[in-house]
Write a protein that holds these residues in place. Structure first.
Motif, PDB file in Angstrom:
ATOM      1  N   ARG A  51      -9.395 -48.543 -13.038  1.00  0.00           N
ATOM      2  CA  ARG A  51      -8.367 -48.820 -14.051  1.00  0.00           C
ATOM      3  C   ARG A  51      -8.088 -50.320 -14.147  1.00  0.00           C
ATOM      4  NH1 ARG A  51      -6.450 -43.878 -11.988  1.00  0.00           N
ATOM      5  NH2 ARG A  51      -5.307 -44.922 -10.319  1.00  0.00           N
ATOM      6  N   LEU A  52      -8.097 -51.027 -13.013  1.00  0.00           N
ATOM      7  CA  LEU A  52      -7.854 -52.461 -13.053  1.00  0.00           C
ATOM      8  C   LEU A  52      -8.976 -53.185 -13.796  1.00  0.00           C
ATOM      9  CD1 LEU A  52      -6.228 -54.934 -12.303  1.00  0.00           C
ATOM     10  CD2 LEU A  52      -7.366 -54.948 -10.066  1.00  0.00           C
ATOM     11  N   ARG A  54     -10.812 -51.928 -16.156  1.00  0.00           N
ATOM     12  CA  ARG A  54     -10.614 -51.623 -17.576  1.00  0.00           C
ATOM     13  C   ARG A  54      -9.560 -52.541 -18.181  1.00  0.00           C
ATOM     14  NH1 ARG A  54      -6.676 -48.843 -20.269  1.00  0.00           N
ATOM     15  NH2 ARG A  54      -7.296 -47.771 -22.220  1.00  0.00           N
ATOM     16  N   THR A  55      -8.438 -52.733 -17.492  1.00  0.00           N
ATOM     17  CA  THR A  55      -7.365 -53.591 -18.006  1.00  0.00           C
ATOM     18  C   THR A  55      -7.839 -55.031 -18.167  1.00  0.00           C
ATOM     19  OG1 THR A  55      -5.721 -52.187 -16.929  1.00  0.00           O
ATOM     20  CG2 THR A  55      -5.013 -54.381 -17.610  1.00  0.00           C
ATOM     21  N   GLN A  59      -8.356 -57.250 -21.625  1.00  0.00           N
ATOM     22  CA  GLN A  59      -7.710 -58.549 -21.823  1.00  0.00           C
ATOM     23  C   GLN A  59      -8.691 -59.570 -22.366  1.00  0.00           C
ATOM     24  OE1 GLN A  59      -5.872 -59.881 -18.191  1.00  0.00           O
ATOM     25  NE2 GLN A  59      -3.932 -58.857 -18.604  1.00  0.00           N
ATOM     26  N   GLY A  66     -10.425 -48.931 -26.134  1.00  0.00           N
ATOM     27  CA  GLY A  66     -10.025 -48.516 -24.801  1.00  0.00           C
ATOM     28  C   GLY A  66     -10.378 -47.086 -24.470  1.00  0.00           C
ATOM     29  N   LEU A 223      -1.013 -60.436 -14.106  1.00  0.00           N
ATOM     30  CA  LEU A 223      -1.143 -58.991 -14.001  1.00  0.00           C
ATOM     31  C   LEU A 223      -1.100 -58.518 -12.552  1.00  0.00           C
ATOM     32  CD1 LEU A 223      -1.852 -56.202 -15.305  1.00  0.00           C
ATOM     33  CD2 LEU A 223      -4.274 -56.832 -15.015  1.00  0.00           C
TER      34      LEU A 223
END
Length: 548
Positions: A51-52, A54-55, A59, A66, A223
């Motif tokens: 998930r990190l 992907r974030t 960005q 997404g 983040l």
């Protein structure tokens, strides 16, 4: 640029091209740009990543959809349905940067491990199922068929410190420069935020990051670790972007401080690149790079600490010994897996290309390739390449062409390097010329004896010639050897020689017995001079005798 996956596999890892787009499943190990190149053009559903990751990717590339991404976290095992047969994927921590994963694939195609970029440690290997991890001298219960391995530093013999040890070096370097008004940290790469956190917590200060100059780095830190960020541009600790023109900017900072009669700023670069790149450097700089256990200042005023988020060659060899895979493929085109000793040995043993393992991965021998069982070819061409046609750039910026043929090169120089001449009391032994012989006042010629040694005592015994080396032991024992093919009928040396004893082994060279000096010179060896401490001892003995 990461390589394309094998033709027979239904998935791709870290590659985004027209060829990888034909795969049914896509995996992304982490968010570094060299692993996401082309994702906007060729990315398609599903893309498995943390998930990190992907974030961070969204960005950098907000234009991406997404919904393409499917989350998978460390320790999670999922079953993926595929027309050619279901397979399982297990996510493992890669110890590289936040969100970075390794993937273990198990299916009809075999057992495959893709490390992405990684720093392999015992903690990383302990994540794997126990059946895949052996112990020194004992193979694992279940064998991994192929490892796609990060070989970024696979060619460097450098023994890198652990990341924790490197961070402590950074702290120590700052402590030793309390007068530095500003500390610039070149830690703008994803994977270096751990350093910033450690520095911030140790010194109780926040770190200034220029949002305008390094927006992507600022967003990532905001983040993950927003508590360490400062908006005060006068803060003592500041982020210093490493590229471009790091050294020119560092010199300018130091020159400005000197011109204003101020203390110099402290500029720290935490990276292993400076240590492994040795093109066009002086011998002094090369010797500096051999010290990885302490900070090193270069000619530009930058302090270097060997902080690596990639495995060293030593760590790669150690991990391969425990995992014992059947084959290894480098994911970094700049380094061939055959640079590793484990793979060299593996290739020498793995000659049977009719093995189902190769066919399972889509490999087959070319029909026009002839392999002699006794004398294998230097290059074995294999069809169904694991690499796609692409262009990569080396460290000099020149373009390299990567063809779709996969060649396994037989190394012709696998034997260890020859031993250097032995070191004696008087320095490194000199090598004699081939075919040369040692002669001295011939009396009775004798045949060479393999184990003969000259002893400078009451009598001089026989001598043999075996290897090209000369060893001198404080004028007492002299072993001389040369090539064994010297003709046996040649007169080598007389069996006895008178007057070979000299009064003192520690006297000046000109006080040696003339026969002994002639002995040294006939072998093209300098007449040895004594150590200063021995000379002083001899002089003290002489003075004591005079007083008596």
């Amino acid at each position: 640029m990461p390589i394309e996956m094998l033709k027979g596999l239904p998935f791709s890892v870290d590659t985004w091209s027209s060829k990888s787009r034909t795969k049914r499943h896509h995996f992304l190990t982490h968010a570094h740009k060299d692993h996401t190149q082309g994702i906007c053009i060729y990315g398609s559903y599903p893309i498995y990543c943390s998930r990190l990751t992907r974030t961070l990717v969204l960005q950098h590339f907000p234009q991406l959809d997404g919904s393409f991404f499917v989350g998978i976290e460390v320790g999670q095992c999922i079953v993926i349905n595929d027309p050619d047969g279901d397979f399982t994927v297990t996510a493992l921590d890669a110890n590289h940067c936040p969100g970075a994963l390794m993937f273990l694939y198990e299916g009809k195609f075999g057992n495959l491990l893709h490390t992405g970029d990684c720093r392999l440690t015992i903690e990383c290997l302990q994540q794997l199922p126990l059946k895949y991890v052996g112990s020194p001298g004992k193979e694992p219960k279940c064998q991994i068929d192929c490892i796609f391995l990060d070989c970024t530093f696979g060619q460097s013999p450098l023994k890198m410190p652990s990341r924790q040890s490197a961070m402590q070096q950074i702290i120590n370097c700052i402590w030793k420069h309390p007068q530095a008004p500003t500390v610039y940290l070149t830690c703008d790469l994803l994977g270096h935020e751990e350093i910033l956190v450690h520095v911030s917590q140790t010194f109780g200060c926040k770190i200034y990051v220029d949002k305008a100059k390094t927006p992507e780095c600022f967003q990532a830190l905001e983040l993950m670790v927003p508590e360490i960020l400062s908006e005060d541009s006068s803060s003592r600790f500041q982020l210093f972007d490493g590229f471009p023109k790091l050294y020119q900017r560092a010199e300018a900072k130091i020159a400005k401080a000197r011109s204003n009669s101020q203390h110099e700023p402290l500029i720290i670069r935490a990276s292993a690149q400076w240590y492994v790149c040795d093109d066009g450097i002086s011998d002094i700089e090369s010797r500096k790079k051999g010290r990885c256990d302490q900070p090193v200042r270069d000619i530009f005023g930058v302090w270097h600490i060997c902080y690596s988020i990639h495995s060293s060659k030593e760590e790669l060899e150690w991990a391969l010994q425990l995992l014992a895979p059947r084959w290894v493929i480098s994911t970094t085109p700049s380094c061939k897996a055959l640079e590793l000793d484990y793979v060299k040995r593996l290739f020498n043993q793995h000659r049977n290309f009719d093995d189902p393992f190769w066919q399972l991965l889509g490999f087959s021998m070319n029909e026009d390739s002839e392999v002699d069982a006794e004398t294998p070819p230097d290059v074995v061409e294999i069809s169904s390449s694991p690499m796609a046609k692409s262009n990569a750039q080396d460290c000099t910026g020149h373009s390299k062409s990567m063809t779709s043929s996969f060649s396994i090169c037989r190394q012709s120089h696998l034997s260890p390097p020859s031993k250097t001449a032995p070191v004696t009391l008087f320095g490194r032994a000199r090598l004699g010329l081939n075919g040369s012989c040692f002669k001295h006042e011939e009396k009775e010629p004798i045949l060479p004896d393999e184990n003969a040694v000259i002893r400078c005592s009451d009598k001089l015994e026989a001598i043999s010639f075996k290897q090209e080396e000369v060893v001198v032991d404080a004028g007492k024992t002299l072993a001389v050897s040369e090539s064994s093919d010297i003709r046996s009928k040649e007169s080598l040396m007389h069996r006895k020689t008178e007057n070979c004893i000299f009064e003192s082994a520690v006297g000046l060279s000109n006080s040696y017995n003339p026969s002994l000096r002639k002995l040294y010179r006939s072998m093209h060896v300098p007449v040895p001079r004594p150590l200063p401490s021995l000379t002083e001892l001899m002089n003290a003995t002489k003075r004591a005798r005079r007083r008596l």
